[in-house]
Design a protein around this motif. Structure first.
Motif, PDB file in Angstrom:
ATOM      1  N   PHE A 368      16.843  -2.848   2.312  1.00  0.00           N
ATOM      2  CA  PHE A 368      15.753  -2.036   1.779  1.00  0.00           C
ATOM      3  C   PHE A 368      15.954  -1.919   0.259  1.00  0.00           C
ATOM      4  N   PRO A 369      15.694  -2.984  -0.495  1.00  0.00           N
ATOM      5  CA  PRO A 369      15.999  -2.958  -1.931  1.00  0.00           C
ATOM      6  C   PRO A 369      15.002  -2.130  -2.722  1.00  0.00           C
ATOM      7  N   GLN A 370      15.461  -1.675  -3.906  1.00  0.00           N
ATOM      8  CA  GLN A 370      14.608  -0.932  -4.830  1.00  0.00           C
ATOM      9  C   GLN A 370      14.562  -1.695  -6.151  1.00  0.00           C
ATOM     10  N   PRO A 371      13.430  -2.237  -6.564  1.00  0.00           N
ATOM     11  CA  PRO A 371      12.146  -2.214  -5.850  1.00  0.00           C
ATOM     12  C   PRO A 371      12.127  -3.202  -4.689  1.00  0.00           C
ATOM     13  N   ALA A 372      11.096  -3.086  -3.862  1.00  0.00           N
ATOM     14  CA  ALA A 372      10.971  -3.969  -2.710  1.00  0.00           C
ATOM     15  C   ALA A 372      10.786  -5.412  -3.154  1.00  0.00           C
ATOM     16  N   GLN A 373      11.207  -6.335  -2.275  1.00  0.00           N
ATOM     17  CA  GLN A 373      11.099  -7.761  -2.545  1.00  0.00           C
ATOM     18  C   GLN A 373      10.490  -8.464  -1.344  1.00  0.00           C
ATOM     19  N   PRO A 374       9.823  -9.600  -1.561  1.00  0.00           N
ATOM     20  CA  PRO A 374       9.211 -10.320  -0.434  1.00  0.00           C
ATOM     21  C   PRO A 374      10.230 -10.626   0.658  1.00  0.00           C
ATOM     22  N   GLY A 375       9.833 -10.387   1.894  1.00  0.00           N
ATOM     23  CA  GLY A 375      10.684 -10.712   3.025  1.00  0.00           C
ATOM     24  C   GLY A 375      11.747  -9.690   3.357  1.00  0.00           C
ATOM     25  N   ASP A 376      11.792  -8.560   2.624  1.00  0.00           N
ATOM     26  CA  ASP A 376      12.836  -7.571   2.892  1.00  0.00           C
ATOM     27  C   ASP A 376      12.500  -6.747   4.135  1.00  0.00           C
ATOM     28  N   ALA A 377      13.337  -5.750   4.424  1.00  0.00           N
ATOM     29  CA  ALA A 377      13.159  -4.967   5.651  1.00  0.00           C
ATOM     30  C   ALA A 377      11.837  -4.209   5.649  1.00  0.00           C
ATOM     31  N   PHE A 378      11.382  -3.752   4.485  1.00  0.00           N
ATOM     32  CA  PHE A 378      10.074  -3.098   4.417  1.00  0.00           C
ATOM     33  C   PHE A 378       8.984  -4.030   4.944  1.00  0.00           C
ATOM     34  N   HIS A 379       9.016  -5.260   4.464  1.00  0.00           N
ATOM     35  CA  HIS A 379       7.997  -6.227   4.850  1.00  0.00           C
ATOM     36  C   HIS A 379       8.133  -6.620   6.317  1.00  0.00           C
ATOM     37  N   GLN A 380       9.355  -6.630   6.822  1.00  0.00           N
ATOM     38  CA  GLN A 380       9.541  -6.956   8.239  1.00  0.00           C
ATOM     39  C   GLN A 380       8.959  -5.857   9.133  1.00  0.00           C
ATOM     40  N   VAL A 381       9.045  -4.603   8.701  1.00  0.00           N
ATOM     41  CA  VAL A 381       8.405  -3.517   9.450  1.00  0.00           C
ATOM     42  C   VAL A 381       6.898  -3.735   9.486  1.00  0.00           C
ATOM     43  N   LEU A 382       6.323  -4.040   8.325  1.00  0.00           N
ATOM     44  CA  LEU A 382       4.881  -4.285   8.266  1.00  0.00           C
ATOM     45  C   LEU A 382       4.492  -5.499   9.099  1.00  0.00           C
ATOM     46  N   ASN A 383       5.324  -6.542   9.074  1.00  0.00           N
ATOM     47  CA  ASN A 383       5.049  -7.712   9.911  1.00  0.00           C
ATOM     48  C   ASN A 383       5.031  -7.326  11.383  1.00  0.00           C
ATOM     49  N   GLY A 384       5.978  -6.471  11.775  1.00  0.00           N
ATOM     50  CA  GLY A 384       6.015  -6.015  13.160  1.00  0.00           C
ATOM     51  C   GLY A 384       4.770  -5.236  13.538  1.00  0.00           C
ATOM     52  N   LEU A 385       4.296  -4.402  12.627  1.00  0.00           N
ATOM     53  CA  LEU A 385       3.064  -3.645  12.883  1.00  0.00           C
ATOM     54  C   LEU A 385       1.854  -4.584  12.927  1.00  0.00           C
ATOM     55  N   ALA A 386       1.835  -5.576  12.049  1.00  0.00           N
ATOM     56  CA  ALA A 386       0.713  -6.517  12.028  1.00  0.00           C
ATOM     57  C   ALA A 386       0.633  -7.325  13.317  1.00  0.00           C
ATOM     58  N   ARG A 387       1.798  -7.630  13.884  1.00  0.00           N
ATOM     59  CA  ARG A 387       1.805  -8.414  15.132  1.00  0.00           C
ATOM     60  C   ARG A 387       1.279  -7.610  16.319  1.00  0.00           C
ATOM     61  N   LYS A 388       1.155  -6.310  16.151  1.00  0.00           N
ATOM     62  CA  LYS A 388       0.609  -5.472  17.224  1.00  0.00           C
ATOM     63  C   LYS A 388      -0.917  -5.357  17.152  1.00  0.00           C
ATOM     64  N   LEU A 389      -1.512  -5.945  16.143  1.00  0.00           N
ATOM     65  CA  LEU A 389      -2.964  -5.868  15.968  1.00  0.00           C
ATOM     66  C   LEU A 389      -3.660  -7.073  16.597  1.00  0.00           C
ATOM     67  N   PRO A 390      -4.924  -6.928  16.993  1.00  0.00           N
ATOM     68  CA  PRO A 390      -5.727  -5.698  16.940  1.00  0.00           C
ATOM     69  C   PRO A 390      -5.327  -4.732  18.050  1.00  0.00           C
ATOM     70  N   HIS A 391      -5.598  -3.460  17.825  1.00  0.00           N
ATOM     71  CA  HIS A 391      -5.315  -2.460  18.847  1.00  0.00           C
ATOM     72  C   HIS A 391      -6.212  -2.688  20.068  1.00  0.00           C
ATOM     73  N   GLU A 392      -5.646  -2.414  21.228  1.00  0.00           N
ATOM     74  CA  GLU A 392      -6.449  -2.450  22.445  1.00  0.00           C
ATOM     75  C   GLU A 392      -7.488  -1.330  22.413  1.00  0.00           C
ATOM     76  N   LYS A 393      -8.673  -1.614  22.893  1.00  0.00           N
ATOM     77  CA  LYS A 393      -9.726  -0.598  22.905  1.00  0.00           C
ATOM     78  C   LYS A 393      -9.346   0.606  23.767  1.00  0.00           C
ATOM     79  N   THR A 394      -8.419   0.370  24.695  1.00  0.00           N
ATOM     80  CA  THR A 394      -8.038   1.445  25.617  1.00  0.00           C
ATOM     81  C   THR A 394      -7.244   2.562  24.943  1.00  0.00           C
ATOM     82  N   ILE A 395      -6.786   2.350  23.711  1.00  0.00           N
ATOM     83  CA  ILE A 395      -6.020   3.420  23.059  1.00  0.00           C
ATOM     84  C   ILE A 395      -6.933   4.549  22.607  1.00  0.00           C
ATOM     85  N   TYR A 396      -8.227   4.283  22.487  1.00  0.00           N
ATOM     86  CA  TYR A 396      -9.150   5.307  21.998  1.00  0.00           C
ATOM     87  C   TYR A 396      -9.617   6.181  23.159  1.00  0.00           C
ATOM     88  N   LEU A 397      -9.457   7.475  22.992  1.00  0.00           N
ATOM     89  CA  LEU A 397      -9.760   8.412  24.062  1.00  0.00           C
ATOM     90  C   LEU A 397     -11.254   8.721  24.115  1.00  0.00           C
TER      91      LEU A 397
END
Length: 417
Positions: A368-397
Motif C-alpha cells: 500500500f505505497p504512498q502515493p499509490a502506484q499502478p498494480g498496487d494493493a489499492f488497485h487490486q482491491v478495486l480490481n476485485g470489486l470490478a470483477r463482481k460487476l454488474p450487480h445481480e438485480k436480486t440485490i435490490y429490495l
C-alpha cells in the motif's frame, strides 16, 4: 542423508541470488519470469473505467479524529483501512454523483483504538460500525435499497468483522449482522470459518514500503540461509503450551528444529532482519489461521520463498496471485517433516519460484505505497470489486422489504456510540 542435504543447500546458496526489488523501483535487472495465463493478466488489470465508487462523507469522529488521537495507527499492520480511505478520495474511480456509483464506501477506522503497547482493541468497533451504518441509512437512500449489498467496508482486524481478537469469542460473536450483505475487505482468510463470508476480498496486512526499501542489499548477494524465521513460538501469557497460538504450528517448528543447522529460527528480532530475509532461500510463514502476518508481505518483497503453514488459508488476492507457484504449502500436521519436505524440492523448482517472486507486479500487489502506484494493493482491491460487476438485480429490495435484523447480536453492540 545429512551430506546430500548440505550439498543441496550449498548449490542453492550459490545459485539463488537475492531478489532485491523496491517499493518504488521494483525491477532491478534480476532474472524474472512473468506469470503465465490468466493470473498474470488479472494481476496487471487497470480498474480505472471499470467501476465508480462513491465515498460517504462522515463526521470526523469516525475516522480523522480517531487517527488524531493516536497517530500510531498509521504504522501498524491494520493501517490499510486508513490508507484505502485516503487513496479513494483522490482516485479516478471516485464519483461525486452517487446515482452513477457501482459501489459505496464508508470510511470507519475500527482498528485505531490502541493499547499502550500498540495493539488494537476492537471492543467498541461493532458500536462504531453500527452508528456509521445508521447514519448513512438515515441520510442517503442507497443503503436502504440494497441493505448494503452494493457497499464495501475495510475491516482489517484479526478476525475482521467478528470484531474480537480471541477466536473463540470471535466465533461466538460472528460477523456484525448489519454487514451480512456487504462486501468485506479484510486480512482474515480461512475457509469454512464464520468470520469469512463468501465474496470477501482478502488483502495483505500493511507493511511500510519505505522501511523495507531502506534495507535492500546488493542484488547478487548469495542466499546463505536455508530456512529463516523470527518471531514468537508461544503466546506465553495466554497459551504457554503452544497448542492454540497459530494452532500449534509455531510451537511445532521450535520443538522440532531449534537445533537443526538448516534452520535459522529465533525469537530475537535483529537489526539485520530484512537483510537476513534477502539471504534466505525459504522464509517460514506459520500463519495458523490468517494471512495478516507481515512476514508474508516481507517474504514476497525480498524474494524469499514463503513456506505457508496454515490449513484452509485464503491468501491475499488469491484470484490474481498464484500462491501455489511462488510458495510452498505445508500441512500443519506435517511440520515435523519440514526439513525433509524442503530439501526434497528440486533446485529447478526453487529457482523458478524465485524468478516469479522477482516479478515487479508480484511485489507491487502486496504493498500500500504512498502515493499509490499502478498494480498496487489499492488497485487490486478495486480490481476485485470490478470483477463482481454488474450487480445481480436480486440485490435490490422491493419497496418495504427488509432482510437485516437491526437488533441482532450481543446486547452490548446495541448501545449508542
Amino acid at each position: 542423508m545429512e551430506i546430500w542435504k548440505w550439498v543441496f543447500v550449498g548449490i542453492l546458496c550459490f545459485a539463488a541470488f537475492a531478489s532485491t526489488a523496491g517499493a518504488v523501483k521494483l525491477g532491478r535487472g534480476q532474472p524474472t519470469e512473468r506469470i503465465s495465463g490468466s493470473a498474470g493478466d488479472v494481476l496487471e488489470d487497470d480498474p480505472v473505467g471499470r467501476l465508480k465508487v462513491f465515498v460517504y462523507e462522515l463526521p470526523s469522529k469516525y475516522n480523522k479524529k480517531v487517527l488524531q488521537k493516536d497517530p500510531r495507527c498509521l504504522t501498524h499492520m491494520f493501517a490499510a483501512e486508513i490508507f484505502m480511505h485516503r487513496f479513494l478520495l483522490s482516485s479516478p474511480v471516485r464519483t461525486l454523483n452517487p446515482e452513477e456509483a457501482d459501489w459505496f464506501y464508508t470510511p470507519v477506522y475500527t482498528t485505531c483504538d490502541l493499547t499502550p503497547n500498540g495493539l488494537p482493541l476492537p471492543f467498541k468497533s461493532p458500536r462504531m460500525m453500527r452508528s456509521a451504518i445508521q447514519l448513512i441509512s438515515s441520510n442517503w437512500p442507497y443503503w436502504n435499497r440494497t441493505e448494503g449489498a452494493d457497499h464495501f467496508f475495510v475491516v482489517p482486524h484479526d478476525f475482521a468483522a467478528c470484531f474480537h481478537y480471541l477466536e473463540e469469542k470471535a466465533i461466538e460473536r460472528g460477523i456484525l449482522h448489519l454487514l451480512q450483505r456487504a462486501t468485506l475487505v479484510q486480512t482474515f482468510g480461512q475457509r469454512n470459518h464464520v468470520c469469512l463470508k463468501e465474496g470477501s476480498i482478502i488483502v495483505p496486512p500493511y507493511a511500510p514500503p519505505q522501511k523495507m526499501q531502506a534495507h535492500f542489499i546488493p542484488e547478487k548477494t548469495p542466499r546463505s540461509i536455508f530456512v529463516y524465521f523470527r518471531g514468537l513460538f508461544y503466546d506465553v501469557g495466554n497459551d504457554p503450551e503452544g497448542g492454540y497460538y497459530a494452532r500449534g504450528a509455531r510451537a511445532a517448528v521450535w520443538e522440532n528444529f531449534k537445533d537443526n543447522p538448516l534452520f535459522d529460527i529465533s525469537t530475537d528480532h535483529p537489526t539485520t532482519y530484512y537483510e537476513d530475509m534477502q539471504r534466505a532461500v525459504f522464509c517460514l510463514c506459520p500463519l495458523g489461521w490468517a494471512p495478516w502476518s507481515p512476514r508474508l508481505v516481507e517474504a514476497v518483497i525480498f524474494g524469499c520463498i514463503p513456506v505457508i503453514i496454515a490449513d484452509d488459508i485464503v491468501l491475499p488476492f488469491a484470484d490474481a496471485i498464484p500462491w501455489e507457484e511462488i510458495g510452498v504449502f505445508v500441512d500443519e500436521k506435517d511440520v515435523p517433516n519440514l526439513d525433509t519436505i524442503l530439501t526434497s524440492i528440486p533446485p529447478e523448482v526453487i529457482l523458478r519460484k524465485q524468478r516469479l517472486l522477482a516479478n515487479p507486479s508480484m511485489k507491487q500487489a502486496m504493498l500500500f505505497p504512498q502515493p499509490a502506484q499502478p498494480g498496487d494493493a489499492f488497485h487490486q482491491v478495486l480490481n476485485g470489486l470490478a470483477r463482481k460487476l454488474p450487480h445481480e438485480k436480486t440485490i435490490y429490495l422491493r419497496p418495504g422489504e427488509k432482510i437485516l435484523n437491526w437488533t441482532a447480536g450481543p446486547v452490548g453492540d446495541l448501545k449508542p456510540w
